[in-house]
Design an enzyme around this catalytic site. Sequence first.
Site, PDB file in Angstrom:
ATOM      1  N   THR A 130      -3.826  63.027   1.717  1.00 54.36           N
ATOM      2  CA  THR A 130      -2.579  62.617   2.345  1.00 54.36           C
ATOM      3  C   THR A 130      -1.393  63.277   1.615  1.00 54.36           C
ATOM      4  OG1 THR A 130      -3.390  60.477   2.881  1.00 54.36           O
ATOM      5  CG2 THR A 130      -1.133  60.717   3.203  1.00 54.36           C
ATOM      6  N   VAL A 131      -0.280  63.738   2.424  1.00 56.44           N
ATOM      7  CA  VAL A 131       0.850  64.184   1.826  1.00 56.44           C
ATOM      8  C   VAL A 131       1.993  63.169   2.073  1.00 56.44           C
ATOM      9  CG1 VAL A 131       2.085  66.511   1.611  1.00 56.44           C
ATOM     10  CG2 VAL A 131      -0.256  66.450   2.218  1.00 56.44           C
ATOM     11  N   ASP A 188      -6.595  82.174   2.715  1.00 50.66           N
ATOM     12  CA  ASP A 188      -6.562  81.498   3.783  1.00 50.66           C
ATOM     13  C   ASP A 188      -5.117  81.534   4.522  1.00 50.66           C
ATOM     14  OD1 ASP A 188      -7.633  79.541   5.538  1.00 50.66           O
ATOM     15  OD2 ASP A 188      -6.905  77.814   4.659  1.00 50.66           O
TER      16      ASP A 188
END
Length: 417
Positions: A143-144, A256
């Site tokens: 989670t951020v 990425d």
Amino acid sequence: MYGSRKDSSGSRTPERVSYSPSPSPSSYSTNSSQSSSGRSRVRTAARSVAGVFVACFTPPEEEAPHHSSSAFGGSDAFSSTSDVSGASDSTDGKRLHRSIYTVKSDSTHSKEPASIKFTMADINKATKNFSPVLKVGQGGFGTVYKGQLQDGTLVAIKRAKKSMYDKNLGGEFQSEIQALSKVEHLNLVKCYGYLEQGDERIVVVEYVPNGTLREHLECFNGNVLSLDSRLDIAIDVAHAITYLHTYTDHPIIHRDIKSSNILLTDKLRAKVADFGFARLAADAESGKTHVSTQVKGTAGYLDPEYLRTYQLTEKSDVYSFGILLVELVTGRRPIEAKRELDERITARWAMKKYTDGVAISILDPKLEKSDANGLALEKILELALQCVAAHRRNRPTMRRCAEVLWNIRKDYKEQLV
């Protein structure tokens, strides 16, 4: 076949995946050139690389577990799944003095990258004990949260899921920290520090308030990105990757590059985020040209040569950047599963239209089909074609991509006058 998630519109989008080594069924070739010779040669090259996109969507027989993509300004949490070692691909030209690309962050604070080892007390205070109100992202890794440090600096705080902890996590976490600690550039998200304590793995990075490039291409805020802004964003990203490849003390391959890993400031300046898959490369003096490693990346952006040979070089980032250029001008995701069969792989569809002489038909419908936009579109697609060449030796360096984009933007602005 690929890991996926649902976005806000309900459609499924490919997530980052990693592949275990296994034989690849085929190889592809191209005659594309990096020169700007006659249009017919470019179109011939485009036809010759049409098959290259197929390899990106034909995974090896074995798959390793996938992880969520990251963008702490958007719908995903940023993740860490990387290992560090290896060698760099050779680049054209001599290295310039690193001050050209080493610029201070636009933050008013002067902390060194990843220099602070935070305590849980610091993190709890910054996030108000991980208040749900401050949650800004959620993904497979964790989670951020939006937070504020004691000196007032706004930060994004990534907290790993405890269920993700295993014997490999420590090395992967250290890989991300090692990569982040080496970079500081205006167009890279800055890392302020980290916490590794007990079962907690937390990274504290610069907070970028205006969402991801992918969200802006989908007009999440109701505003359409102009082609001028899209060119600026492409140049920002090219500068960031050039810095990673050429101007850091130790070259870094991002692995990425994609629209959901590009965050935008309020002034629409781009910042490349998420070093979870980043890999340090060896100095060119070592004589090595690549790193042999399992494939990691995101479906749609994966370099088919890397997918086939498991040889990672800086040119794999160049390939992903070419896909990003197509995404910028079309507004479409690299894989559009709900479209007709011949339009599902966006880059292949776009190159086919380009070689047929009807490039303007693939321009994002939200943009005006003007002469200036049409000319810039063709030049951008020509560069994208070179970036997605089947063999890395035929792809330009990121430094060359930045130079070409500068010239395209210059010509485009002159057309608008």
